[in-house]
Design a protein around this motif. Structure first.
Motif, short mmCIF file in Angstrom:
data_model
loop_
_atom_site.label_atom_id
_atom_site.label_comp_id
_atom_site.label_asym_id
_atom_site.label_seq_id
_atom_site.Cartn_x
_atom_site.Cartn_y
_atom_site.Cartn_z
N ALA A 45 0.77 -1.27 0.04
CA ALA A 45 0.08 0.08 -0.08
C ALA A 45 0.93 1.21 -0.13
O ALA A 45 0.58 2.32 -0.57
CB ALA A 45 -0.82 -0.21 1.39
N ILE A 66 -10.43 1.61 -8.01
CA ILE A 66 -10.75 2.02 -6.55
C ILE A 66 -12.36 1.39 -6.60
O ILE A 66 -13.19 1.97 -7.18
CB ILE A 66 -10.86 3.44 -6.18
N LEU A 95 -11.82 -7.00 1.63
CA LEU A 95 -11.61 -5.86 0.70
C LEU A 95 -13.09 -5.16 0.26
O LEU A 95 -13.28 -3.95 0.50
CB LEU A 95 -11.08 -6.21 -0.57
N GLY A 98 -14.59 -3.33 3.31
CA GLY A 98 -13.89 -2.20 3.73
C GLY A 98 -14.01 -1.22 2.55
O GLY A 98 -13.16 -0.08 2.62
N ALA A 99 -14.79 -1.18 1.58
CA ALA A 99 -14.84 -0.23 0.67
C ALA A 99 -15.06 1.23 1.17
O ALA A 99 -15.77 1.23 2.08
CB ALA A 99 -15.89 -0.50 -0.55
N LYS A 101 -11.77 0.88 -1.27
CA LYS A 101 -10.42 0.19 -1.11
C LYS A 101 -9.86 0.19 -2.52
O LYS A 101 -10.67 -0.16 -3.56
CB LYS A 101 -10.31 -0.95 -0.68
N GLU A 105 -3.74 -1.65 -8.46
CA GLU A 105 -2.95 -0.59 -8.48
C GLU A 105 -1.88 -0.68 -9.62
O GLU A 105 -1.24 -1.64 -9.81
CB GLU A 105 -2.31 -0.38 -7.05
#
Length: 129
Positions: A45, A66, A95, A98-99, A101, A105
């Motif tokens: 991260a 995202i 994941l 927890g948006a 997120k 990437e």
């Protein structure tokens, strides 16, 4: 037992097969009650945060996908996240829960658009940065 130096340990690991190394990591985690996966997530991260500033100054060729919200079809979104990443079921669910997120990437435009389309098709709200 003689104490091994870091170099000696690395040489021993180089001689192991992936299966042997995987079994070692599991036993190490059990013995010392730690998880080897947690530091990897933190390390992954950190570079993403610095990469966004550099991309703004130049023409953007790397994008972050995202996940803003899972929507009504949470199970379908979890399946798409698993298909797009190498995450296991629990990690993908965490994941999605927890948006917002990042799902992917530093991917190219085509991969980012494909991932966005797949996630939106499953009912998620997605942004590209």
């Amino acid at each position: 037992m003689a104490k091994l130096s870091t170099d000696e340990l690395l040489e021993a690991f180089k001689e192991m097969t992936l299966i042997e190394l995987s079994e070692f990591v599991k036993q190490f985690e059990d013995t010392f009650n730690v998880t080897a996966a947690a530091p990897v997530a933190v390390a992954g991260a950190a570079p993403a945060a610095g990469g966004g500033d550099a991309g703004a100054a130049e023409e953007q060729d790397e994008f972050d996908v995202i996940l803003e919200a899972a929507g009504d079809k949470k199970i379908q979104v979890i399946k798409e996240v698993r298909a797009l990443t190498s995450l296991g079921l629990k990690e993908a669910k965490d994941l999605v829960d927890g948006a917002p997120k990042p799902v992917l990437e530093k991917v190219d435009k085509a991969a980012a658009d494909k991932a966005k389309e797949a996630l939106e098709g499953a009912g998620a709200t997605v942004t590209l940065k």
